[in-house]
Scaffold this active site. Structure first.
Site, PDB file in Angstrom:
ATOM      1  CB  CYS A  74      75.209  13.148  16.909  1.00 19.76           C
ATOM      2  SG  CYS A  74      74.802  12.074  18.150  1.00 19.76           S
ATOM      3  CB  CYS A 193      69.966   7.336  14.600  1.00 15.28           C
ATOM      4  SG  CYS A 193      71.516   6.729  15.137  1.00 15.28           S
TER       5      CYS A 193
HETATM    6  N1  DGL Z   1      74.288   8.718  15.073  1.00 12.43           N
HETATM    7  C1  DGL Z   1      73.939   9.012  16.522  1.00 12.43           C
HETATM    8  C2  DGL Z   1      72.372   9.823  16.382  1.00 12.43           C
HETATM    9  O1  DGL Z   1      72.119  10.134  15.383  1.00 12.43           O
HETATM   10  C3  DGL Z   1      73.995   7.614  17.157  1.00 12.43           C
HETATM   11  C4  DGL Z   1      73.827   8.028  18.795  1.00 12.43           C
HETATM   12  C5  DGL Z   1      74.417   6.920  19.689  1.00 12.43           C
HETATM   13  O2  DGL Z   1      75.576   7.115  19.771  1.00 12.43           O
HETATM   14  O3  DGL Z   1      73.543   6.085  20.093  1.00 12.43           O
HETATM   15  O4  DGL Z   1      71.874   9.593  17.387  1.00 12.43           O
END
Ligand code: DGL
Length: 275
Positions: A74, A193
């Protein structure tokens, strides 16, 4: 049966499944435990303290499940919580444990994707505001011109399985136009993301053909492979039974229904008690 552990993979929700999928292609022999904090996603618009608190809770959950090594799959958690976990929390732990992020391995190679040396970054508000990518990229490719664009609606669209709906087009088109207006010389865009690769078909629809889109999954997988070669003391603590187990902080039936779409195959998760 051995007493060895698993590699923990953490994300705020489903996005980390796009990373785990690529890791499994590169390193299928190991055991993995995935934890998605879906009940509290998205993390992207939350403040530093909250992202740190939530991430640390999830990291501790995975430590208790016997993960000697955890990947924060993440970007938001990597940007807002990783450094504090590594510097203030991990040094006091016995036995020693490792937590790695996904920003550093991405910034080590990102310059190789661009000929114009102009790169675009799509990320959550949290990742953009942290400026982690700008700071880290400078260390490896100081000549790169990096332009960021926060896409606050994209994670909610993915978490609600609306990312391929007609309504998503508006938000995809808008952020692509914003980014390319800020820097028309961009020839490579990083999806910073882990949720965004799920929107790839929509993104491709509105991006000029000469622009390359970079997803992090295979970059992170290759980097993990190198890490395990360089750290036999960690590698030797991980089971090689090809077993992946999934946990979510939300109702597991809802998770199971959607997660398979994102992971590429059906999976069954358990509700993570206490998160
Ligand atoms: N998958 C997360 C990232 O890479 C998402 C973050 C979120 O929950 O906004 O930032």
């Amino acid at each position: 049966m051995d007493n060895k552990g698993s590699i923990g993979i953490f994300d705020s929700g489903y996005g980390g499944l796009t990373i785990l999928k690529e890791i499994l292609k590169e390193l299928p022999e190991y055991n993995y435990i995935y934890l998605g904090d879906n009940a509290r996603a998205p993390y992207g618009s939350r403040d530093f303290e909250t992202v740190y608190k939530f991430t640390l809770e999830c990291v501790n959950y995975l430590f208790k499940k016997n993960c000697p090594l955890i990947i924060l799959a993440c970007n938001t958690a990597s940007a807002k919580a990783l450094r504090t976990i590594q510097q203030k929390y991990l040094p006091n732990l016995h036995p020693p444990r490792k937590v790695l992020g996904i920003i550093r391995p991405t910034t080590e190679v990102i310059g190789n994707y661009s000929r114009t040396k102009h790169i675009g970054i799509f990320a959550t508000e949290g990742t953009v505001q942290s400026e982690s990518y700008l700071i880290e990229i400078k260390k490896f490719f100081c000549e790169l011109v990096v332009t960021q664009e926060a896409c606050p609606m994209w994670v909610p669209l993915v978490e609600n399985n609306e990312h391929l709906s007609d309504g998503a087009d508006y938000f995809v088109k808008k952020h692509i136009q914003n980014l390319l207006k800020k820097d028309p010389h961009i020839d490579a865009i990083l999806l910073a993301c882990t949720h965004y690769p799920l929107m790839l078909s929509k993104i491709k629809k509105y991006i000029p053909k000469n622009i390359q889109i970079i997803s992090q999954g295979s970059i992170v997988a290759k980097s993990l492979k190198n890490y395990l070669i360089q750290h036999p003391e960690i590698e030797s603590q991980i089971s090689k039974n090809k077993k992946s187990v999934f946990y979510t902080s939300m109702d597991s039936a809802s998770f199971n229904e959607k997660a398979g779409l994102f992971f590429g195959e059906k999976l069954t998760a358990t509700r993570a008690e206490g998160i």
